[in-house]
Design a protein around this motif. Sequence first.
Motif, PDB file in Angstrom:
ATOM      1  N   ARG A  64      -1.967   8.422 -45.926  1.00 35.90           N
ATOM      2  CA  ARG A  64      -0.845   7.576 -45.496  1.00 35.90           C
ATOM      3  C   ARG A  64      -1.411   6.289 -44.918  1.00 35.90           C
ATOM      4  NH1 ARG A  64       3.703  11.218 -42.495  1.00 35.90           N
ATOM      5  NH2 ARG A  64       4.226  12.457 -44.317  1.00 35.90           N
ATOM      6  N   PRO A  65      -0.699   5.183 -45.114  1.00 37.89           N
ATOM      7  CA  PRO A  65      -1.196   3.934 -44.529  1.00 37.89           C
ATOM      8  C   PRO A  65      -1.297   4.053 -43.009  1.00 37.89           C
ATOM      9  CG  PRO A  65       0.509   3.481 -46.142  1.00 37.89           C
ATOM     10  CD  PRO A  65       0.501   4.966 -45.931  1.00 37.89           C
ATOM     11  N   PRO A  66      -2.271   3.374 -42.433  1.00 37.95           N
ATOM     12  CA  PRO A  66      -2.409   3.416 -40.976  1.00 37.95           C
ATOM     13  C   PRO A  66      -1.203   2.773 -40.302  1.00 37.95           C
ATOM     14  CG  PRO A  66      -3.894   1.788 -41.925  1.00 37.95           C
ATOM     15  CD  PRO A  66      -3.261   2.511 -43.060  1.00 37.95           C
ATOM     16  N   HIS A  67      -0.939   3.185 -39.096  1.00 39.26           N
ATOM     17  CA  HIS A  67       0.183   2.626 -38.330  1.00 39.26           C
ATOM     18  C   HIS A  67      -0.250   1.299 -37.723  1.00 39.26           C
ATOM     19  CE1 HIS A  67       2.665   6.186 -38.756  1.00 39.26           C
ATOM     20  NE2 HIS A  67       1.568   6.897 -38.574  1.00 39.26           N
ATOM     21  N   ASP A  68      -0.246   0.272 -38.555  1.00 39.02           N
ATOM     22  CA  ASP A  68      -0.615  -1.052 -38.082  1.00 39.02           C
ATOM     23  C   ASP A  68       0.339  -2.079 -38.684  1.00 39.02           C
ATOM     24  OD1 ASP A  68      -1.500  -1.446 -40.698  1.00 39.02           O
ATOM     25  OD2 ASP A  68      -3.622  -1.389 -40.188  1.00 39.02           O
ATOM     26  N   LEU A  69      -0.009  -3.321 -38.593  1.00 40.59           N
ATOM     27  CA  LEU A  69       0.877  -4.393 -39.053  1.00 40.59           C
ATOM     28  C   LEU A  69       1.099  -4.395 -40.560  1.00 40.59           C
ATOM     29  CD1 LEU A  69      -0.399  -7.283 -36.768  1.00 40.59           C
ATOM     30  CD2 LEU A  69       1.697  -5.951 -36.514  1.00 40.59           C
ATOM     31  N   LEU A  70       0.249  -3.738 -41.319  1.00 41.38           N
ATOM     32  CA  LEU A  70       0.379  -3.727 -42.778  1.00 41.38           C
ATOM     33  C   LEU A  70       0.861  -2.390 -43.328  1.00 41.38           C
ATOM     34  CD1 LEU A  70      -2.743  -5.843 -43.639  1.00 41.38           C
ATOM     35  CD2 LEU A  70      -0.355  -6.541 -43.714  1.00 41.38           C
ATOM     36  N   GLN A  71       1.329  -1.517 -42.468  1.00 38.71           N
ATOM     37  CA  GLN A  71       1.791  -0.200 -42.906  1.00 38.71           C
ATOM     38  C   GLN A  71       2.886  -0.311 -43.963  1.00 38.71           C
ATOM     39  OE1 GLN A  71       3.551   2.225 -39.860  1.00 38.71           O
ATOM     40  NE2 GLN A  71       3.670   4.013 -41.164  1.00 38.71           N
ATOM     41  N   GLU A  72       3.870  -1.149 -43.736  1.00 40.28           N
ATOM     42  CA  GLU A  72       4.970  -1.280 -44.694  1.00 40.28           C
ATOM     43  C   GLU A  72       4.492  -1.862 -46.017  1.00 40.28           C
ATOM     44  OE1 GLU A  72       7.811  -3.575 -42.551  1.00 40.28           O
ATOM     45  OE2 GLU A  72       8.651  -1.829 -41.550  1.00 40.28           O
ATOM     46  N   ALA A  73       3.615  -2.850 -45.951  1.00 42.63           N
ATOM     47  CA  ALA A  73       3.098  -3.459 -47.176  1.00 42.63           C
ATOM     48  C   ALA A  73       2.334  -2.436 -48.014  1.00 42.63           C
ATOM     49  CB  ALA A  73       2.209  -4.651 -46.844  1.00 42.63           C
ATOM     50  N   LEU A  74       1.470  -1.662 -47.371  1.00 42.67           N
ATOM     51  CA  LEU A  74       0.703  -0.656 -48.097  1.00 42.67           C
ATOM     52  C   LEU A  74       1.606   0.449 -48.634  1.00 42.67           C
ATOM     53  CD1 LEU A  74      -2.433  -0.433 -45.786  1.00 42.67           C
ATOM     54  CD2 LEU A  74      -2.231  -1.608 -47.991  1.00 42.67           C
ATOM     55  N   SER A  75       2.649   0.794 -47.896  1.00 37.97           N
ATOM     56  CA  SER A  75       3.613   1.792 -48.377  1.00 37.97           C
ATOM     57  C   SER A  75       4.331   1.285 -49.621  1.00 37.97           C
ATOM     58  CB  SER A  75       4.621   2.132 -47.281  1.00 37.97           C
ATOM     59  OG  SER A  75       3.974   2.770 -46.201  1.00 37.97           O
ATOM     60  N   CYS A  76       4.645   0.008 -49.655  1.00 37.05           N
ATOM     61  CA  CYS A  76       5.293  -0.577 -50.835  1.00 37.05           C
ATOM     62  C   CYS A  76       4.374  -0.533 -52.051  1.00 37.05           C
ATOM     63  CB  CYS A  76       5.714  -2.016 -50.562  1.00 37.05           C
ATOM     64  SG  CYS A  76       7.131  -2.144 -49.466  1.00 37.05           S
ATOM     65  N   VAL A  77       3.098  -0.799 -51.844  1.00 41.22           N
ATOM     66  CA  VAL A  77       2.136  -0.739 -52.950  1.00 41.22           C
ATOM     67  C   VAL A  77       2.088   0.682 -53.509  1.00 41.22           C
ATOM     68  CG1 VAL A  77      -0.303  -0.939 -53.564  1.00 41.22           C
ATOM     69  CG2 VAL A  77       0.760  -2.683 -52.133  1.00 41.22           C
ATOM     70  N   LEU A  78       2.064   1.672 -52.635  1.00 44.35           N
ATOM     71  CA  LEU A  78       2.039   3.062 -53.095  1.00 44.35           C
ATOM     72  C   LEU A  78       3.329   3.440 -53.818  1.00 44.35           C
ATOM     73  CD1 LEU A  78       0.366   4.914 -50.094  1.00 44.35           C
ATOM     74  CD2 LEU A  78      -0.632   4.359 -52.321  1.00 44.35           C
ATOM     75  N   ALA A  79       4.451   3.012 -53.282  1.00 40.80           N
ATOM     76  CA  ALA A  79       5.730   3.315 -53.930  1.00 40.80           C
ATOM     77  C   ALA A  79       5.798   2.686 -55.313  1.00 40.80           C
ATOM     78  CB  ALA A  79       6.887   2.828 -53.058  1.00 40.80           C
ATOM     79  N   ARG A  80       5.310   1.472 -55.442  1.00 40.82           N
ATOM     80  CA  ARG A  80       5.307   0.786 -56.728  1.00 40.82           C
ATOM     81  C   ARG A  80       4.428   1.537 -57.721  1.00 40.82           C
ATOM     82  NH1 ARG A  80       6.411  -4.646 -57.722  1.00 40.82           N
ATOM     83  NH2 ARG A  80       6.307  -5.019 -59.934  1.00 40.82           N
ATOM     84  N   ALA A  81       3.279   1.998 -57.274  1.00 42.77           N
ATOM     85  CA  ALA A  81       2.384   2.748 -58.154  1.00 42.77           C
ATOM     86  C   ALA A  81       3.031   4.058 -58.577  1.00 42.77           C
ATOM     87  CB  ALA A  81       1.060   3.028 -57.452  1.00 42.77           C
ATOM     88  N   ALA A  82       3.681   4.734 -57.662  1.00 41.83           N
ATOM     89  CA  ALA A  82       4.324   6.014 -57.977  1.00 41.83           C
ATOM     90  C   ALA A  82       5.468   5.829 -58.960  1.00 41.83           C
ATOM     91  CB  ALA A  82       4.828   6.668 -56.695  1.00 41.83           C
ATOM     92  N   ALA A  83       6.145   4.690 -58.926  1.00 44.33           N
ATOM     93  CA  ALA A  83       7.291   4.457 -59.815  1.00 44.33           C
ATOM     94  C   ALA A  83       6.879   3.930 -61.170  1.00 44.33           C
ATOM     95  CB  ALA A  83       8.250   3.487 -59.146  1.00 44.33           C
TER      96      ALA A  83
END
Length: 118
Positions: A64-83
């Motif tokens: 899981r992305p670390p709980h930092d300022l880029l957590q949402e951005a990294l989560s979006c990258v993962l979601a895009r890859a999964a889709a």
Amino acid sequence: MPGLTRGAAALAARVPVMQGDTSPRPGDFDGLDAGPYQLWLDPLLLAASGDSEGAWQALGTVPRPPHDLLQEALSCVLARAAAEYAGAGSGLVSFGPVTRHLAAADAAIEAHASATGR
């Protein structure tokens, strides 16, 4: 902050791709050092290159992305890859890029509407 000295340029270079409807093309980001973000970027890059098995494996092992300022951005990258690929979450089957299936569904709906006058 870790990642601002190494990796920030690689994330920033992906902004246009992530804001658009396309996937990165193989080689688009060659030479960019993703630094600490490489783990989260690999699944998207593998999916975009057509390596669906590699993308599924990378998605299965990425933390899981670390709980930092880029957590949402990294989560979006993962979601895009999964889709990017339609198939079983197990990776046993893949039906190819999701966009192709959505385009086929849209075409079928339009054809039906034209045939029925709706």
